[in-house]
Enzyme design. Structure first.
Site, PDB file in Angstrom:
ATOM      1  N   GLY A 159      34.776  39.808  43.553  1.00 36.64           N
ATOM      2  CA  GLY A 159      34.964  39.454  42.157  1.00 36.64           C
ATOM      3  C   GLY A 159      34.752  37.961  41.977  1.00 36.64           C
ATOM      4  O   GLY A 159      34.942  37.179  42.916  1.00 36.64           O
ATOM      5  N   GLN A 161      35.268  29.832  37.967  1.00 32.28           N
ATOM      6  CA  GLN A 161      35.003  29.543  39.381  1.00 32.28           C
ATOM      7  C   GLN A 161      33.613  28.939  39.597  1.00 32.28           C
ATOM      8  O   GLN A 161      33.347  28.379  40.657  1.00 32.28           O
ATOM      9  CB  GLN A 161      35.145  30.814  40.230  1.00 32.28           C
ATOM     10  CG  GLN A 161      36.574  31.340  40.251  1.00 32.28           C
ATOM     11  CD  GLN A 161      36.695  32.561  41.145  1.00 32.28           C
ATOM     12  OE1 GLN A 161      36.471  33.678  40.701  1.00 32.28           O
ATOM     13  NE2 GLN A 161      37.034  32.342  42.406  1.00 32.28           N
ATOM     14  N   CYS A 172      40.925  34.300  47.568  1.00 31.28           N
ATOM     15  CA  CYS A 172      40.167  33.856  46.403  1.00 31.28           C
ATOM     16  C   CYS A 172      39.017  32.975  46.866  1.00 31.28           C
ATOM     17  O   CYS A 172      39.206  32.121  47.732  1.00 31.28           O
ATOM     18  CB  CYS A 172      41.090  33.071  45.465  1.00 31.28           C
ATOM     19  SG  CYS A 172      40.282  32.482  43.964  1.00 31.28           S
ATOM     20  N   LEU A 173      37.848  33.193  46.294  1.00 27.21           N
ATOM     21  CA  LEU A 173      36.683  32.379  46.671  1.00 27.21           C
ATOM     22  C   LEU A 173      36.901  30.906  46.340  1.00 27.21           C
ATOM     23  O   LEU A 173      36.225  30.049  46.901  1.00 27.21           O
ATOM     24  CB  LEU A 173      35.423  32.893  45.958  1.00 27.21           C
ATOM     25  CG  LEU A 173      34.948  34.288  46.380  1.00 27.21           C
ATOM     26  CD1 LEU A 173      33.810  34.759  45.489  1.00 27.21           C
ATOM     27  CD2 LEU A 173      34.517  34.292  47.844  1.00 27.21           C
ATOM     28  N   HIS A 192      43.223  40.179  39.103  1.00 28.48           N
ATOM     29  CA  HIS A 192      42.967  38.848  39.675  1.00 28.48           C
ATOM     30  C   HIS A 192      41.907  38.114  38.846  1.00 28.48           C
ATOM     31  O   HIS A 192      42.070  36.925  38.516  1.00 28.48           O
ATOM     32  CB  HIS A 192      42.508  39.028  41.130  1.00 28.48           C
ATOM     33  CG  HIS A 192      42.171  37.760  41.859  1.00 28.48           C
ATOM     34  ND1 HIS A 192      42.874  37.312  42.956  1.00 28.48           N
ATOM     35  CD2 HIS A 192      41.175  36.852  41.669  1.00 28.48           C
ATOM     36  CE1 HIS A 192      42.332  36.180  43.391  1.00 28.48           C
ATOM     37  NE2 HIS A 192      41.284  35.881  42.636  1.00 28.48           N
ATOM     38  N   GLU A 193      40.836  38.838  38.488  1.00 32.71           N
ATOM     39  CA  GLU A 193      39.737  38.195  37.733  1.00 32.71           C
ATOM     40  C   GLU A 193      40.146  37.879  36.299  1.00 32.71           C
ATOM     41  O   GLU A 193      39.708  36.870  35.733  1.00 32.71           O
ATOM     42  CB  GLU A 193      38.487  39.079  37.749  1.00 32.71           C
ATOM     43  CG  GLU A 193      37.899  39.348  39.132  1.00 32.71           C
ATOM     44  CD  GLU A 193      37.785  38.123  40.008  1.00 32.71           C
ATOM     45  OE1 GLU A 193      37.546  37.021  39.482  1.00 32.71           O
ATOM     46  OE2 GLU A 193      37.966  38.250  41.229  1.00 32.71           O
ATOM     47  N   HIS A 225      42.088  34.682  36.307  1.00 30.98           N
ATOM     48  CA  HIS A 225      41.213  33.501  36.351  1.00 30.98           C
ATOM     49  C   HIS A 225      40.800  33.056  34.942  1.00 30.98           C
ATOM     50  O   HIS A 225      40.615  31.865  34.692  1.00 30.98           O
ATOM     51  CB  HIS A 225      39.926  33.819  37.135  1.00 30.98           C
ATOM     52  CG  HIS A 225      40.012  33.548  38.603  1.00 30.98           C
ATOM     53  ND1 HIS A 225      40.290  32.302  39.127  1.00 30.98           N
ATOM     54  CD2 HIS A 225      39.816  34.355  39.678  1.00 30.98           C
ATOM     55  CE1 HIS A 225      40.261  32.359  40.462  1.00 30.98           C
ATOM     56  NE2 HIS A 225      39.984  33.601  40.825  1.00 30.98           N
TER      57      HIS A 225
HETATM   58 NI    NI Z   1      39.813  34.368  42.732  1.00 26.33          NI
END
Ligand code: NI
Length: 185
Positions: A46, A51, A88-89, A130-131, A134
């Site tokens: 995701g 991000q 998380c990225l 989660h997304e 963000h």
């Molecule tokens: Ni994340």
């Protein structure tokens, strides 16, 4: 399509509220395509617009071959509970257990501007929550206990080794060498 740079913890955009998308323009569609490419390059499941340094309210998701974009998503129903490890990225190599709803029903707009619903359980529900977080400036570490959050942040600082940039430029070797990669969102 191009792989975009990923903003990491410390970049202000990750903490800002996004702006609803009012019109599906070629620019928005290109952003979506680039975000998918970036997510795959980073081996994530995701990725949300903040991000990659953008303020549009949209996230891309690919869980178990369930691939879609959610534009202006809103959670209608959330029930049940699940606890599991998240990454998380934007905070690479940091993981923590987060409690989420087991099932969510989300209303969103797709890449063509049509409304649709996502009926998600388990990992997909976790990813969607989660997304969406963000898109409202929230990160998974916000849910950790004070002690665990402090430990995670200390590890993060150690991993950064004094790095001052909050931009992560992906390279293929980095992406494949890391463990846990499929759990970063
Ligand atoms: Ni994340």
């Amino acid at each position: 399509m191009s792989v975009l740079d990923i903003h990491v913890l410390g970049s202000p955009v990750l903490r800002q509220e996004t702006t609803p998308v009012t019109e599906i323009t070629p620019d928005i569609q290109r952003l979506i395509d680039d975000m998918f490419e970036t997510m795959y390059a980073a081996k994530g499941i995701g990725l949300a617009a903040p991000q990659v340094g953008r303020r549009e309210r949209l996230s891309v998701i690919d869980v178990d071959d369930n691939r879609f974009v959610i534009i202006n998503p809103e959670i209608g129903v959330a029930d049940g509970k699940q606890k599991g490890e998240e990454g998380c990225l934007s905070i690479p190599e940091i993981y923590g257990d987060v409690e989420r709803a087991m099932h969510v029903l989300v209303r969103a707009t797709d890449r063509e501007g049509n409304p649709f619903e996502v009926d998600a359980t388990d990992l997909l529900a976790r990813c969607v929550q989660h997304e969406i977080d963000h898109l409202h400036g929230r990160l998974f570490i916000d849910y950790l206990s004070l002690v665990k959050r402090r430990a995670a942040l200390a590890k993060w600082e150690k991993l950064r080794q004094g790095e001052r940039s909050f931009i992560r430029r992906l390279n293929p070797q980095e992406a494949v060498s890391r463990q846990h990669r499929d759990e970063e969102l």
